[in-house]
Design a protein around this motif. Structure first.
Motif, PDB file in Angstrom:
ATOM      1  N   GLY A   1     129.641 -51.329 -73.711  1.00 46.35           N
ATOM      2  CA  GLY A   1     130.194 -49.925 -73.392  1.00 46.35           C
ATOM      3  C   GLY A   1     129.239 -48.984 -72.770  1.00 46.35           C
ATOM      4  O   GLY A   1     129.408 -47.695 -72.674  1.00 46.35           O
ATOM      5  N   LYS A   2     128.040 -49.404 -72.426  1.00 45.45           N
ATOM      6  CA  LYS A   2     127.020 -48.465 -71.750  1.00 45.45           C
ATOM      7  C   LYS A   2     127.205 -48.755 -70.216  1.00 45.45           C
ATOM      8  O   LYS A   2     126.992 -50.068 -69.718  1.00 45.45           O
ATOM      9  CB  LYS A   2     125.651 -48.461 -72.541  1.00 45.45           C
ATOM     10  N   ARG A   3     127.157 -47.698 -69.448  1.00 41.31           N
ATOM     11  CA  ARG A   3     127.055 -47.910 -67.753  1.00 41.31           C
ATOM     12  C   ARG A   3     125.609 -48.013 -67.626  1.00 41.31           C
ATOM     13  O   ARG A   3     124.813 -47.501 -68.053  1.00 41.31           O
ATOM     14  CB  ARG A   3     127.626 -46.557 -67.431  1.00 41.31           C
ATOM     15  N   ILE A   4     125.745 -49.193 -66.954  1.00 41.82           N
ATOM     16  CA  ILE A   4     124.205 -49.476 -66.334  1.00 41.82           C
ATOM     17  C   ILE A   4     124.028 -49.017 -65.137  1.00 41.82           C
ATOM     18  O   ILE A   4     124.620 -49.277 -64.084  1.00 41.82           O
ATOM     19  CB  ILE A   4     124.022 -51.114 -66.311  1.00 41.82           C
ATOM     20  N   GLN A   5     122.881 -47.796 -64.879  1.00 46.25           N
ATOM     21  CA  GLN A   5     123.110 -47.086 -63.539  1.00 46.25           C
ATOM     22  C   GLN A   5     121.684 -47.285 -63.005  1.00 46.25           C
ATOM     23  O   GLN A   5     120.956 -47.838 -63.366  1.00 46.25           O
ATOM     24  CB  GLN A   5     123.460 -45.613 -63.861  1.00 46.25           C
ATOM     25  N   ALA A   6     121.524 -46.380 -61.757  1.00 43.25           N
ATOM     26  CA  ALA A   6     120.290 -46.606 -60.994  1.00 43.25           C
ATOM     27  C   ALA A   6     119.135 -46.621 -61.925  1.00 43.25           C
ATOM     28  O   ALA A   6     117.974 -47.269 -61.791  1.00 43.25           O
ATOM     29  CB  ALA A   6     120.168 -45.500 -59.876  1.00 43.25           C
ATOM     30  N   ALA A   7     119.046 -45.531 -62.979  1.00 46.32           N
ATOM     31  CA  ALA A   7     117.928 -45.445 -63.721  1.00 46.32           C
ATOM     32  C   ALA A   7     117.575 -46.488 -64.696  1.00 46.32           C
ATOM     33  O   ALA A   7     116.240 -47.047 -64.433  1.00 46.32           O
ATOM     34  CB  ALA A   7     118.044 -44.125 -64.762  1.00 46.32           C
ATOM     35  N   GLU A   8     118.454 -47.187 -65.133  1.00 44.45           N
ATOM     36  CA  GLU A   8     118.278 -48.342 -65.973  1.00 44.45           C
ATOM     37  C   GLU A   8     117.869 -49.561 -64.816  1.00 44.45           C
ATOM     38  O   GLU A   8     117.014 -50.224 -65.468  1.00 44.45           O
ATOM     39  CB  GLU A   8     119.418 -48.875 -66.831  1.00 44.45           C
ATOM     40  N   VAL A   9     118.241 -49.901 -63.851  1.00 45.70           N
ATOM     41  CA  VAL A   9     118.261 -50.836 -62.843  1.00 45.70           C
ATOM     42  C   VAL A   9     116.632 -50.657 -62.147  1.00 45.70           C
ATOM     43  O   VAL A   9     116.179 -51.825 -62.107  1.00 45.70           O
ATOM     44  CB  VAL A   9     119.235 -50.995 -61.782  1.00 45.70           C
ATOM     45  N   LYS A  10     116.254 -49.472 -61.893  1.00 50.47           N
ATOM     46  CA  LYS A  10     115.029 -49.496 -61.549  1.00 50.47           C
ATOM     47  C   LYS A  10     113.960 -49.950 -62.611  1.00 50.47           C
ATOM     48  O   LYS A  10     112.962 -50.418 -62.255  1.00 50.47           O
ATOM     49  CB  LYS A  10     114.582 -47.941 -61.401  1.00 50.47           C
ATOM     50  N   LEU A  11     114.107 -49.512 -63.855  1.00 45.30           N
ATOM     51  CA  LEU A  11     113.189 -49.784 -64.710  1.00 45.30           C
ATOM     52  C   LEU A  11     113.249 -51.503 -65.115  1.00 45.30           C
ATOM     53  O   LEU A  11     112.167 -52.093 -65.327  1.00 45.30           O
ATOM     54  CB  LEU A  11     113.774 -49.307 -66.107  1.00 45.30           C
ATOM     55  N   VAL A  12     114.575 -51.903 -65.018  1.00 47.79           N
ATOM     56  CA  VAL A  12     114.639 -53.212 -64.965  1.00 47.79           C
ATOM     57  C   VAL A  12     113.685 -53.992 -63.875  1.00 47.79           C
ATOM     58  O   VAL A  12     112.864 -54.958 -64.139  1.00 47.79           O
ATOM     59  CB  VAL A  12     116.056 -53.792 -64.961  1.00 47.79           C
ATOM     60  N   VAL A  13     113.798 -53.700 -62.800  1.00 46.16           N
ATOM     61  CA  VAL A  13     113.127 -54.350 -61.712  1.00 46.16           C
ATOM     62  C   VAL A  13     111.810 -53.974 -61.921  1.00 46.16           C
ATOM     63  O   VAL A  13     110.817 -54.986 -61.451  1.00 46.16           O
ATOM     64  CB  VAL A  13     113.526 -53.441 -60.291  1.00 46.16           C
ATOM     65  N   LEU A  14     111.253 -52.883 -62.288  1.00 47.84           N
ATOM     66  CA  LEU A  14     109.685 -52.905 -62.651  1.00 47.84           C
ATOM     67  C   LEU A  14     109.409 -53.615 -63.854  1.00 47.84           C
ATOM     68  O   LEU A  14     108.087 -54.118 -63.549  1.00 47.84           O
ATOM     69  CB  LEU A  14     109.577 -51.280 -63.557  1.00 47.84           C
ATOM     70  N   TYR A  15     110.185 -53.755 -64.852  1.00 56.28           N
ATOM     71  CA  TYR A  15     109.703 -54.975 -65.867  1.00 56.28           C
ATOM     72  C   TYR A  15     109.407 -56.434 -65.266  1.00 56.28           C
ATOM     73  O   TYR A  15     108.557 -57.007 -65.533  1.00 56.28           O
ATOM     74  CB  TYR A  15     111.139 -54.948 -66.975  1.00 56.28           C
ATOM     75  N   ILE A  16     110.385 -56.648 -64.426  1.00 51.47           N
ATOM     76  CA  ILE A  16     110.588 -57.999 -63.748  1.00 51.47           C
ATOM     77  C   ILE A  16     109.093 -58.165 -62.711  1.00 51.47           C
ATOM     78  O   ILE A  16     108.675 -59.060 -62.608  1.00 51.47           O
ATOM     79  CB  ILE A  16     111.733 -58.256 -63.080  1.00 51.47           C
ATOM     80  N   LEU A  17     108.820 -57.060 -62.064  1.00 52.44           N
ATOM     81  CA  LEU A  17     107.807 -57.137 -61.110  1.00 52.44           C
ATOM     82  C   LEU A  17     106.329 -57.174 -61.409  1.00 52.44           C
ATOM     83  O   LEU A  17     105.553 -57.794 -61.022  1.00 52.44           O
ATOM     84  CB  LEU A  17     108.088 -56.121 -59.948  1.00 52.44           C
TER      85      LEU A  17
END
Lengths: 569, 190
Positions: free
Chosen positions: A417-433
């Motif tokens: 029920g939570k929208r996954i938006q640019a802010a979260e996806v940027k953090l996800v990418v940081l986490y992975i890199l």
């Protein structure tokens, strides 16, 4: 693989299938907002201690304050553990007269245990006093595990809550994890291990004259109490150099089984606890299923590889055929009581959980078996991962999978029920890199430098594997090693220490930021366009995303190391 | 951030007392009361003298004793320096060591010069202190030991069976022959 080996695997699966959902229910009660078992008498002591520590147990924290608490606590721990190692020569409980640990090793070890890595550049029996082991290293085994669980719980709160500025209180989560979860289970396990032959005393080495008149020293120490928490907290740092291959840490086939249960109990249970806290148990099953699938593939590959003969050793005269009188495959670096199948079960479990305890020498495993161990570390410790870190790592991959699914159908991705938006996806990418960057850059420098190459025991492709394994293990907070690499020079002590810090804190902070960002959002009701995440289809997508992300990052180096060695054998 | 350091230091102190002192000392106390033999290293004694631990392998080289596996712990079975060889599967040094050990094993036990030798007899263990050898390895050494001691091979085989640790629950791990206990039993048998 013999019938008994299949039975061993089956018994492990059954044991976990019984324990983990139950433990998950208990964990959900401990970390949920309602009452939990033990509140009446433990709760009172906890609140008193927290007040004494200047913590208000009823106040919750914003994600930034939560992260600041994690960092402050970890920094304090590093300083304390460093100091204890440097001063151990002056302190009591040092029957073997160990002198102060050298500065570089003490730094590396302090970082290693605080980050839940437990990479060891020293040999326990000839370096650490009993006081350092129990009041330094074992304490970190408890609190680094508890900190990981706390961060995972904070992320779950962010996902589950609606319009909330806070994600819990780190000090409360830390304390409750130790008092309600880790300490009771570890105490029980330590007693069972001690009764089974794991040493538990405060003596120094005892010198005996052997049957043929030689002398042998028998080590002593509070080993059982430390082994119990090293496995339960997915830490993995051995009291003795040979770790869980040493008969005093892991004396029997039964203790070996108990080690595996302790390692896997909490990481899987947390997935079930997540489902309960999210109010939709299928979500927990999906996460657990993805973790189990990755682990099962690792066990399959490793078992095939380790029970196959090494052609070079057959040519040299070794009989590696499995019969009722011996196990199949190369026995180099393996114990008779565990056999090749026991090693092949332990290795993927210890590398898939960020534990890093070993019951056989990973450096001497077959190219495919050692390569599989390396690969499950490189997955980022999500199969099922370390305590806490496995759950938050997998949930980050879940957000990525939801995002990719959203791109495919052209809708804003949602999760719980939570929208996954640019802010979260940027953090996800940081986490992975962050981690691949550290692993690949430090490995690359090591390969082309004198100070990197001088540590190698094995040459050729296996030497490359040795190096990459070291940085992968440190960067993903695993702690196991291809032990042939000598890592006591300043280059390795420093860069491996940095990799461990990166692997811990540059991941925890984005995770807490995601928790804060999601927690503030309002839940939106599911619509016809919402991609359902409680299904086997989504579990499959999740596994695919994990494998593809890691595969694309590391395939070249895996091809040049384990793959080339396998083909050349 | 600075405000966080007061609880950080205080909590570190509290956990050190709880998990670093109370917990290990309580377990040590319970272990010493409840099962002091196991908690103190499962010491094996002969004539009241400690001669090793039943859990740790020790070096044997006399032909009248069963021999343990090769060991990478110190100069061999060094209890203060546990560890593995860490030689990689493709390392030529490993194949060379196996070849040398296999030749020595064959000549000591009267095997044909091209006979394959049990893998555990020619490889070092992970701990360097492995107390066991495989049953196959023990059976091949039985004739040498029996001849050296003037015993019946069947009697030696019976002792091997008596000193074999089986799988827990019939499923876990692999069976292994405890070398120290077997050799002590041989000495007791004469």
């Amino acid at each position: 693989m013999s019938a008994a080996n299949w039975g061993q695997l089956g018994l492990l699966v059954i044991t976990l299938a019984v324990i983990c959902p139950l433990l998950g229910r208990y964990l959900a009660a401990v970390f949920g907002d309602g009452p939990a078992p033990g509140d009446r008498w433990l709760g009172r002591i906890e609140r008193r201690v927290l007040r004494w520590c200047r913590v208000d147990p009823d106040a919750e924290q914003h994600w930034k304050a939560y992260a600041a608490s994690v960092l402050a606590f970890s920094a304090t721990a590093i300083v304390a553990l460093y100091g204890l190692q440097r001063l151990q020569g002056l302190l009591p409980l040092n029957p073997d007269d160990q002198s102060a640990v050298g500065a570089a090793t003490a730094w590396n070890t302090a970082v290693s245990f605080v980050t839940n890595t437990n990479w060891q550049s020293y040999a326990g029996e000839s370096t650490m006093s009993h006081l350092t082991q129990m009041a330094g290293l074992a304490v970190q085994n408890f609190v680094s595990a508890a900190a990981g669980i706390a961060v995972a719980v904070a992320l779950v709160r962010g996902l589950v809550r609606s319009r909330s500025n806070t994600i819990g209180n780190f000090w409360v989560d830390l304390t409750r994890t130790v008092t309600r979860v880790l300490l009771p289970i570890a105490a029980l396990a330590a007693i069972v291990l001690g009764a089974s032959g794991v040493v538990q005393n405060l003596s120094g080495q005892r010198i005996v004259t052997t049957v043929e008149g030689a002398t042998q020293s028998i080590p002593g120490g509070p080993i059982a109490s430390q082994v119990a928490i090293k496995q339960l907290g997915t830490n993995g740092g051995g009291f003795l150099n040979a770790n869980s291959a040493h008969p005093f840490e892991n004396p029997t086939t039964f203790t070996n089984f108990l080690h595996l249960v302790l390692i896997l109990a909490i990481p899987f249970a947390l997935a079930f606890a997540f489902g309960r806290l999210a109010g939709d148990r299928r979500q927990g099953w999906v996460v657990a299923a993805a973790m189990a699938t990755l682990l099962a593939v690792g066990i399959g590959i490793t078992t095939w590889a380790e029970t196959s003969p090494n052609p070079q050793l057959t040519a040299a005269g070794a009989d590696q055929l499995g019969t009722s009188d011996q196990s199949a495959g190369s026995m180099e670096g393996k114990e008779v009581r565990f056999g090749t199948a026991g090693c092949a079960l332990y290795a993927p479990i210890t590398t898939g959980t960020s534990t890093g305890a070993v019951d056989c020498a990973h450096d001497s495993m077959s190219p495919a078996g050692g390569g599989a161990a390396l690969f499950s570390i490189l997955l980022g410790e999500v199969s099922p991962g370390g305590v806490g870190s496995g759950l938050y790592g997998m949930l980050v991959f879940v957000l990525l999978a939801v995002f990719i699914a959203g791109l495919m159908v052209g809708r804003t991705p949602e999760y719980l029920g939570k929208r996954i938006q640019a802010a979260e996806v940027k953090l996800v990418v940081l986490y992975i890199l962050f981690v691949p960057f550290a692993v690949l850059v430090f490995s690359a420098i090591s390969i082309v430098s004198r100070f990197g190459l001088e540590g190698l025991l094995n040459q050729g492709p296996h030497g490359l594997s040795e190096m990459v394994y070291a940085f992968a293990s440190a960067g993903n907070n695993n702690g196991s090693a291809f032990g042939g690499l000598t890592v006591t020079n300043t280059w390795y002590e420093t860069t491996l220490g940095l990799s461990m810090l990166i692997g811990r804190f540059t991941l925890m902070v984005p995770v807490l930021a995601i928790a804060g960002s999601l927690g503030r959002k309002q839940k939106v009701p599911a619509s016809a366009g919402t991609f359902p995440t409680g299904t086997p289809l989504f579990a499959g997508l999740l596994v695919g995303v994990v494998v593809i992300v890691v595969g694309l990052t590391y395939f070249p180096v895996l091809a040049l190391g384990p793959l080339v060695e396998h083909l050349g054998l | 951030m600075r405000r966080q350091f007061v609880p950080a230091v205080a909590m570190m102190l509290a956990f050190t007392v709880l998990c670093g002192l109370l917990y290990p000392l309580a377990i040590t106390g319970l272990a010493q009361i409840g099962f002091s033999g196991a908690a103190n290293g499962s010491i094996a004694e002969r004539d009241g003298q400690a001669i090793g631990s039943t859990l740790l392998g020790q070096p044997f080289s006399e032909p009248g004793y069963f021999w343990p596996r090769p060991s990478a712990a110190g100069d061999g079975y060094d209890g203060a320096a546990s560890g593995a060889s860490n030689l990689g599967p493709s390392n030529p040094e490993l194949a060379k060591q196996v070849r040398t050990r296999a030749a020595a094993y064959r000549s000591a036990n009267g095997l044909a010069s091209d006979a394959l030798v049990p893998a555990d007899a020619v490889t070092a263990s992970g701990s360097g202190l492995d107390p066991h050898i495989s049953i196959a390895n023990a059976r091949l050494q039985a004739e040498r030991v029996a001849e050296e001691r003037g015993l019946d091979v069947a009697a030696v085989r019976t002792l091997i069976d008596a000193n074999t640790d089986g799988r827990a629950l019939g499923l876990l791990g692999e069976p292994g022959v405890n070398v120290l206990q077997l050799n002590l039993a041989l000495d007791a048998a004469g």
